[in-house]
Design a protein around this motif. Structure first.
Motif, PDB file in Angstrom:
ATOM      1  N   LEU A  58     -22.583 -11.918 -40.784  1.00 41.68           N
ATOM      2  CA  LEU A  58     -22.507 -10.581 -40.210  1.00 41.68           C
ATOM      3  C   LEU A  58     -23.491  -9.690 -40.943  1.00 41.68           C
ATOM      4  O   LEU A  58     -23.502  -9.666 -42.160  1.00 41.68           O
ATOM      5  CB  LEU A  58     -21.089 -10.045 -40.388  1.00 41.68           C
TER       6      LEU A  58
ATOM      7  N   ALA B 237     -24.118  -3.576 -42.665  1.00 45.52           N
ATOM      8  CA  ALA B 237     -24.714  -2.330 -42.195  1.00 45.52           C
ATOM      9  C   ALA B 237     -24.946  -1.343 -43.324  1.00 45.52           C
ATOM     10  O   ALA B 237     -25.765  -0.440 -43.216  1.00 45.52           O
ATOM     11  CB  ALA B 237     -23.819  -1.707 -41.130  1.00 45.52           C
ATOM     12  N   ARG B 238     -24.218  -1.521 -44.443  1.00 45.07           N
ATOM     13  CA  ARG B 238     -24.279  -0.529 -45.523  1.00 45.07           C
ATOM     14  C   ARG B 238     -25.356  -0.821 -46.557  1.00 45.07           C
ATOM     15  O   ARG B 238     -25.460  -0.096 -47.543  1.00 45.07           O
ATOM     16  CB  ARG B 238     -22.920  -0.449 -46.221  1.00 45.07           C
TER      17      ARG B 238
ATOM     18  N   GLY C 215     -17.397  -1.264 -44.442  1.00 47.67           N
ATOM     19  CA  GLY C 215     -17.720  -2.323 -43.485  1.00 47.67           C
ATOM     20  C   GLY C 215     -17.096  -3.653 -43.852  1.00 47.67           C
ATOM     21  O   GLY C 215     -17.585  -4.703 -43.458  1.00 47.67           O
TER      22      GLY C 215
ATOM     23  N   PRO D 282     -15.201  -7.756 -35.713  1.00 51.43           N
ATOM     24  CA  PRO D 282     -16.110  -8.326 -36.711  1.00 51.43           C
ATOM     25  C   PRO D 282     -15.617  -9.659 -37.272  1.00 51.43           C
ATOM     26  O   PRO D 282     -16.405 -10.455 -37.743  1.00 51.43           O
ATOM     27  CB  PRO D 282     -16.135  -7.273 -37.818  1.00 51.43           C
TER      28      PRO D 282
ATOM     29  N   LEU E 183      -9.445  -1.142 -36.320  1.00 44.81           N
ATOM     30  CA  LEU E 183     -10.464  -0.475 -35.509  1.00 44.81           C
ATOM     31  C   LEU E 183      -9.839   0.171 -34.279  1.00 44.81           C
ATOM     32  O   LEU E 183     -10.278   1.235 -33.843  1.00 44.81           O
ATOM     33  CB  LEU E 183     -11.558  -1.472 -35.096  1.00 44.81           C
TER      34      LEU E 183
ATOM     35  N   VAL F 262      -8.424   3.430 -35.480  1.00 45.72           N
ATOM     36  CA  VAL F 262      -9.519   4.384 -35.677  1.00 45.72           C
ATOM     37  C   VAL F 262     -10.000   4.916 -34.336  1.00 45.72           C
ATOM     38  O   VAL F 262     -10.208   6.122 -34.162  1.00 45.72           O
ATOM     39  CB  VAL F 262     -10.684   3.716 -36.444  1.00 45.72           C
TER      40      VAL F 262
ATOM     41  N   PHE G 228     -20.154   5.706 -35.315  1.00 45.41           N
ATOM     42  CA  PHE G 228     -19.270   5.482 -36.459  1.00 45.41           C
ATOM     43  C   PHE G 228     -19.086   3.989 -36.721  1.00 45.41           C
ATOM     44  O   PHE G 228     -19.190   3.509 -37.844  1.00 45.41           O
ATOM     45  CB  PHE G 228     -17.916   6.149 -36.159  1.00 45.41           C
TER      46      PHE G 228
ATOM     47  N   VAL H 230     -20.997   1.479 -35.628  1.00 39.52           N
ATOM     48  CA  VAL H 230     -22.269   0.810 -35.933  1.00 39.52           C
ATOM     49  C   VAL H 230     -22.682   1.087 -37.388  1.00 39.52           C
ATOM     50  O   VAL H 230     -23.217   0.203 -38.060  1.00 39.52           O
ATOM     51  CB  VAL H 230     -23.368   1.263 -34.948  1.00 39.52           C
ATOM     52  N   ALA H 231     -22.394   2.311 -37.874  1.00 40.47           N
ATOM     53  CA  ALA H 231     -22.744   2.632 -39.262  1.00 40.47           C
ATOM     54  C   ALA H 231     -22.027   1.705 -40.228  1.00 40.47           C
ATOM     55  O   ALA H 231     -22.524   1.403 -41.304  1.00 40.47           O
ATOM     56  CB  ALA H 231     -22.392   4.087 -39.565  1.00 40.47           C
ATOM     57  N   ARG H 232     -20.832   1.234 -39.849  1.00 37.12           N
ATOM     58  CA  ARG H 232     -20.044   0.398 -40.750  1.00 37.12           C
ATOM     59  C   ARG H 232     -20.241  -1.089 -40.511  1.00 37.12           C
ATOM     60  O   ARG H 232     -20.285  -1.880 -41.455  1.00 37.12           O
ATOM     61  CB  ARG H 232     -18.558   0.766 -40.620  1.00 37.12           C
ATOM     62  N   TYR H 233     -20.338  -1.474 -39.247  1.00 37.90           N
ATOM     63  CA  TYR H 233     -20.374  -2.910 -38.947  1.00 37.90           C
ATOM     64  C   TYR H 233     -21.680  -3.357 -38.278  1.00 37.90           C
ATOM     65  O   TYR H 233     -21.796  -4.516 -37.890  1.00 37.90           O
ATOM     66  CB  TYR H 233     -19.167  -3.293 -38.090  1.00 37.90           C
ATOM     67  N   GLY H 234     -22.619  -2.441 -38.137  1.00 39.69           N
ATOM     68  CA  GLY H 234     -23.914  -2.824 -37.571  1.00 39.69           C
ATOM     69  C   GLY H 234     -23.893  -2.870 -36.054  1.00 39.69           C
ATOM     70  O   GLY H 234     -22.833  -2.786 -35.419  1.00 39.69           O
TER      71      GLY H 234
ATOM     72  N   PHE I   8     -24.165  -5.203 -34.300  1.00 40.99           N
ATOM     73  CA  PHE I   8     -23.368  -6.379 -33.975  1.00 40.99           C
ATOM     74  C   PHE I   8     -22.025  -6.028 -33.329  1.00 40.99           C
ATOM     75  O   PHE I   8     -21.500  -6.775 -32.504  1.00 40.99           O
ATOM     76  CB  PHE I   8     -23.130  -7.104 -35.297  1.00 40.99           C
TER      77      PHE I   8
END
Lengths: 184, 158
Positions: A30, A33-34, A131, B51, B69, B72, B89, B91-95, B97
């Motif tokens: 994965l 992202a961070r 993440g 994810p 999630l 949230v 929000f 995408v910033a955390r999990y991309g 993806f």
């Protein structure tokens, strides 16, 4: 017109190449992202002292941030290695992820405490900001406090040497298992 | 007597109905303040990818992270966030993806362009195929071929 005959062959070779490359891609990897960002701000209790701490408390850098929980079997597997890393002087911060704090304190008392401090994250909100999608996960914070690497799964010597050692050049390979004992 | 029976049956039916309505309310974990929010929740939870179990969306998945999630998502919808804000929000955390419909960038360009490209290639292939067929189709023989045929026809049958 001779070239035309070879079109199916070209197509076959192309497709084979594409599929062969597909085999070497890890579908579970994965993207983190961070990466390249500072540790997300938080204000959570510390596991042992109960004091509220923030991201400013992660002072020793470079450092590891290890996401763990007592319900996570793999965390038990990697725990002795974390102890040996701590013994070598590598700062490790814990993120006690969606765990029962009483159980977590028992765990550290019985198995030893490799962490400088532990962020209590019962709700998983710090984990979400980071993440995290499971435990164990281990993040590397560089000297400026930026997240530069994420490892998902058990951290062991092979992984450390391969992916982590460039940020911790002093950490030699360890032979001896450390005695379990609390350190903070 | 008939009337009493009717009333009894009706009230029994009513009891059954209210029981089943009650059960439905228990299954629905989230109490949305409006139907619009609920509709957006269903759309977004089907579009966000879990994810942990990567071939499920967060609406289908039982993984703890998918549940988180969903919570949230619910909270942000109720707080008045737009779809774009919620996706940003996540995408910033999990991309990228985490979206089943990723945004267009250099990494996903081929993915987005592939259907169009395949259509163009397929159409070009078909057109050239039929063109070639039309050239051959009329069945006009060269003089040599015509002579051969006539010769064959002249030959006595065995």
């Amino acid at each position: 017109m001779r070239v035309k005959k070879f079109i199916p062959l070209f197509a076959f070779v192309l497709l084979t190449g594409l599929l062969f490359r597909g085999l070497s891609i890890d579908p579970t990897a994965l993207p983190a992202a961070r990466l390249g960002q500072p540790f997300p701000p938080f204000a959570q209790p510390e596991l042992l002292s109960g004091d509220e701490i923030s991201d400013a408390a992660l002072t020793s850098k470079p450092a590891l941030v290890n996401v763990w929980a007592t319900w996570c079997y793999s965390c038990r597997v990697e725990h002795p290695y974390l102890l040996s890393l701590a013994e070598q002087g590598i700062p490790i911060y814990g993120l006690n992820y969606k765990d029962d704090s009483a159980k977590a304190r028992d765990w550290l008392e019985q198995l030893g405490d490799p962490y400088r401090l532990n962020i209590v994250d019962v709700e998983g909100s710090v984990g979400l900001d980071l993440g995290v999608y499971g435990a164990p996960e281990t993040y590397v914070l560089d000297a400026d406090g930026y997240i530069v690497h994420r490892h998902v799964g058990v951290l062991d010597e092979g992984v450390f040497t391969r992916d982590f050692s460039r940020w911790f050049p002093v950490a030699a390979t360890s032979e001896s298992m450390p005695a379990a004992g609390g350190r903070l | 007597m008939r009337r009493v029976e009717k009333v009894l049956i009706l009230s029994a039916l009513w009891c059954l109905l209210s029981v089943s309505l009650g059960a439905r309310a228990v299954i629905e974990t989230y109490a949305f303040s409006s139907q619009d929010l609920e509709a957006r929740y269903h759309l977004l939870s089907q579009e966000l990818r879990c994810p942990k179990c990567q071939n499920q969306n967060i609406a289908d998945s039982n993984a703890p992270i998918a549940r988180d999630l969903r919570v949230v998502l619910f909270e942000q919808l109720e707080a008045g966030a737009t779809d774009d804000e919620i996706l940003a929000f996540m995408v910033a955390r999990y991309g990228e993806f985490v979206r089943y419909r990723p945004g267009m960038d250099r990494q996903t360009l081929l993915l987005w362009a592939a259907p169009g490209l395949l259509l163009v290639f397929g159409a070009a292939g078909l057109i050239s195929h039929f063109r070639q067929r039309r050239v051959r189709a009329p069945g006009v023989l060269t003089d040599v071929e015509q002579d051969q045929i006539e010769q064959l026809l002249r030959e006595p049958r065995a």
